[in-house]
Design an enzyme around this catalytic site. Structure first.
Site, PDB file in Angstrom:
ATOM      1  N   HIS A   1     -41.152 108.920  56.839  1.00  0.00           N
ATOM      2  CA  HIS A   1     -41.242 107.452  56.812  1.00  0.00           C
ATOM      3  C   HIS A   1     -42.511 107.033  56.061  1.00  0.00           C
ATOM      4  O   HIS A   1     -43.589 107.576  56.323  1.00  0.00           O
ATOM      5  CB  HIS A   1     -41.262 106.900  58.238  1.00  0.00           C
ATOM      6  CG  HIS A   1     -41.268 105.401  58.271  1.00  0.00           C
ATOM      7  ND1 HIS A   1     -40.233 104.632  57.772  1.00  0.00           N
ATOM      8  CD2 HIS A   1     -42.199 104.533  58.730  1.00  0.00           C
ATOM      9  CE1 HIS A   1     -40.536 103.359  57.915  1.00  0.00           C
ATOM     10  NE2 HIS A   1     -41.713 103.264  58.490  1.00  0.00           N
TER      11      HIS A   1
ATOM     12  N   ASP B   1     -37.878 105.215  63.558  1.00  0.00           N
ATOM     13  CA  ASP B   1     -39.201 105.592  63.054  1.00  0.00           C
ATOM     14  C   ASP B   1     -40.245 105.696  64.161  1.00  0.00           C
ATOM     15  O   ASP B   1     -41.389 105.273  63.988  1.00  0.00           O
ATOM     16  CB  ASP B   1     -39.674 104.587  61.979  1.00  0.00           C
ATOM     17  CG  ASP B   1     -38.706 104.554  60.793  1.00  0.00           C
ATOM     18  OD1 ASP B   1     -38.164 105.607  60.449  1.00  0.00           O
ATOM     19  OD2 ASP B   1     -38.513 103.465  60.233  1.00  0.00           O
TER      20      ASP B   1
ATOM     21  N   MET C   1     -30.921 106.324  54.828  1.00  0.00           N
ATOM     22  CA  MET C   1     -31.137 104.912  55.155  1.00  0.00           C
ATOM     23  C   MET C   1     -30.289 104.379  56.314  1.00  0.00           C
ATOM     24  O   MET C   1     -30.404 103.208  56.663  1.00  0.00           O
ATOM     25  CB  MET C   1     -30.890 104.049  53.912  1.00  0.00           C
ATOM     26  CG  MET C   1     -31.863 104.335  52.771  1.00  0.00           C
ATOM     27  SD  MET C   1     -33.592 104.175  53.254  1.00  0.00           S
ATOM     28  CE  MET C   1     -33.709 102.392  53.401  1.00  0.00           C
TER      29      MET C   1
ATOM     30  N   GLY D   1     -33.800 110.899  45.951  1.00  0.00           N
ATOM     31  CA  GLY D   1     -33.944 112.306  46.310  1.00  0.00           C
ATOM     32  C   GLY D   1     -35.174 112.983  45.733  1.00  0.00           C
ATOM     33  O   GLY D   1     -35.180 114.207  45.561  1.00  0.00           O
TER      34      GLY D   1
ATOM     35  N   ASN E   1     -37.941 113.426  47.286  1.00  0.00           N
ATOM     36  CA  ASN E   1     -38.471 114.310  48.340  1.00  0.00           C
ATOM     37  C   ASN E   1     -37.612 115.559  48.487  1.00  0.00           C
ATOM     38  O   ASN E   1     -38.134 116.651  48.712  1.00  0.00           O
ATOM     39  CB  ASN E   1     -38.594 113.544  49.654  1.00  0.00           C
ATOM     40  CG  ASN E   1     -39.748 112.573  49.604  1.00  0.00           C
ATOM     41  OD1 ASN E   1     -40.905 112.976  49.705  1.00  0.00           O
ATOM     42  ND2 ASN E   1     -39.444 111.290  49.389  1.00  0.00           N
TER      43      ASN E   1
ATOM     44  N   ILE F   1     -29.212 104.187  60.316  1.00  0.00           N
ATOM     45  CA  ILE F   1     -29.733 104.500  61.647  1.00  0.00           C
ATOM     46  C   ILE F   1     -28.730 105.415  62.352  1.00  0.00           C
ATOM     47  O   ILE F   1     -27.520 105.135  62.347  1.00  0.00           O
ATOM     48  CB  ILE F   1     -29.963 103.209  62.459  1.00  0.00           C
ATOM     49  CG1 ILE F   1     -31.083 102.400  61.799  1.00  0.00           C
ATOM     50  CG2 ILE F   1     -30.314 103.537  63.903  1.00  0.00           C
ATOM     51  CD1 ILE F   1     -31.299 101.025  62.407  1.00  0.00           C
TER      52      ILE F   1
HETATM   53  C1  GRF Z   1     -39.154 107.614  50.815  1.00  0.00           C
HETATM   54  O1  GRF Z   1     -40.173 106.676  50.593  1.00  0.00           O
HETATM   55  C2  GRF Z   1     -38.935 107.829  52.276  1.00  0.00           C
HETATM   56  O2  GRF Z   1     -40.107 107.807  53.024  1.00  0.00           O
HETATM   57  C3  GRF Z   1     -38.077 106.630  52.616  1.00  0.00           C
HETATM   58  O3  GRF Z   1     -37.184 106.530  51.517  1.00  0.00           O
HETATM   59  C4  GRF Z   1     -37.814 107.035  50.352  1.00  0.00           C
HETATM   60  C5  GRF Z   1     -36.930 108.071  49.755  1.00  0.00           C
HETATM   61  O4  GRF Z   1     -37.347 108.488  48.486  1.00  0.00           O
HETATM   62  N1  GRF Z   1     -37.456 106.784  53.910  1.00  0.00           N
HETATM   63  P1  GRF Z   1     -36.566 109.654  47.740  1.00  0.00           P
HETATM   64  O5  GRF Z   1     -35.081 109.343  47.811  1.00  0.00           O
HETATM   65  O6  GRF Z   1     -36.902 110.955  48.415  1.00  0.00           O
HETATM   66  O7  GRF Z   1     -37.055 109.619  46.319  1.00  0.00           O
END
Ligand code: GRF
Length: 200
Positions: free
Chosen positions: A113, A153, A94, A12, A14, A96
């Protein structure tokens, strides 16, 4: 204020970037809910710390009730819809998602992505790019945010940014640099999408 639902599966970081930019006033939005398919996802703690409601819906619990992937997608859609989001953000989600989920939100689902459009869809995109670089097949990789369609994606690109790969760097080093780019790109993309939407 526009309402965003964030779907996560793990760390998490992001999500944290979105939280931080909302808290600092850079991003005008409210995270209405954070949903995880994994009860141990660290992002759930990040959300709770920020006072954001959290929900967990695992594939296993739906299967225990006799459900399949279709049932999972329908249940997840119901759960997320209940928070009335203007935008659904897949930030490290993660699983689909099928049309049973997607059709509830139209164009208003975006995904982050860790690769450029059209290359390395699916899992392990960073290590596959790292390997391709060492085979001399690519010079750089990147990050993108795109609209979500049933094809993995592959939806319409909202924002993308190249990330160089350096000789001798490990996958972990590359991953760290990619995450730094992601943390900014996801905020910029959410901002762009929400501004483009007609206000209520
Ligand atoms: C990121 O690299 C995103 O692009 C991919 O999974 C990762 C998630 O990272 N789909 P986080 O959980 O936000 O640290």
């Amino acid at each position: 204020m526009k309402r965003v639902a964030v779907l996560i599966s793990g760390n998490g970081s992001n999500l944290q970037s979105l939280i931080d930019h909302i808290e600092s006033g850079d991003l005008n939005a409210e995270i209405a809910v954070v949903v995880s398919n994994d009860p141990d996802a660290h992002g759930l703690q990040r959300a709770s710390r920020a006072g954001i409601p959290t929900e967990v819906i695992t594939l296993g619990e739906v299967a225990d009730d006799g459900g399949n992937r279709t049932a999972y997608n329908i249940e997840l859609a119901g759960l997320v819809s209940g928070y009335e989001p203007d935008l659904v953000v897949l930030a490290g989600w993660m699983l689909i998602l099928s049309d049973d989920f997607l059709r509830h939100f139209g164009d208003n689902i975006i995904n982050l992505h860790p690769a450029l459009p059209g290359v390395f869809p699916g899992t392990n995109a960073i290590s596959r790019a790292h390997a391709a670089f060492h085979r001399g097949e690519i010079k750089h990789t990147g990050v993108m945010v795109h609209r979500v369609t049933a094809e993995v994606d592959a939806g319409r690109v909202i924002a993308s940014e190249p990330v160089p790969i350096f000789h001798g760097e490990s996958v972990a080093d590359l991953e760290e640099r990619i995450h730094m780019v992601e943390h900014n790109l996801i905020v910029a993309a959410v901002d762009m999408v929400l501004r483009a939407e007609p206000s209520d």
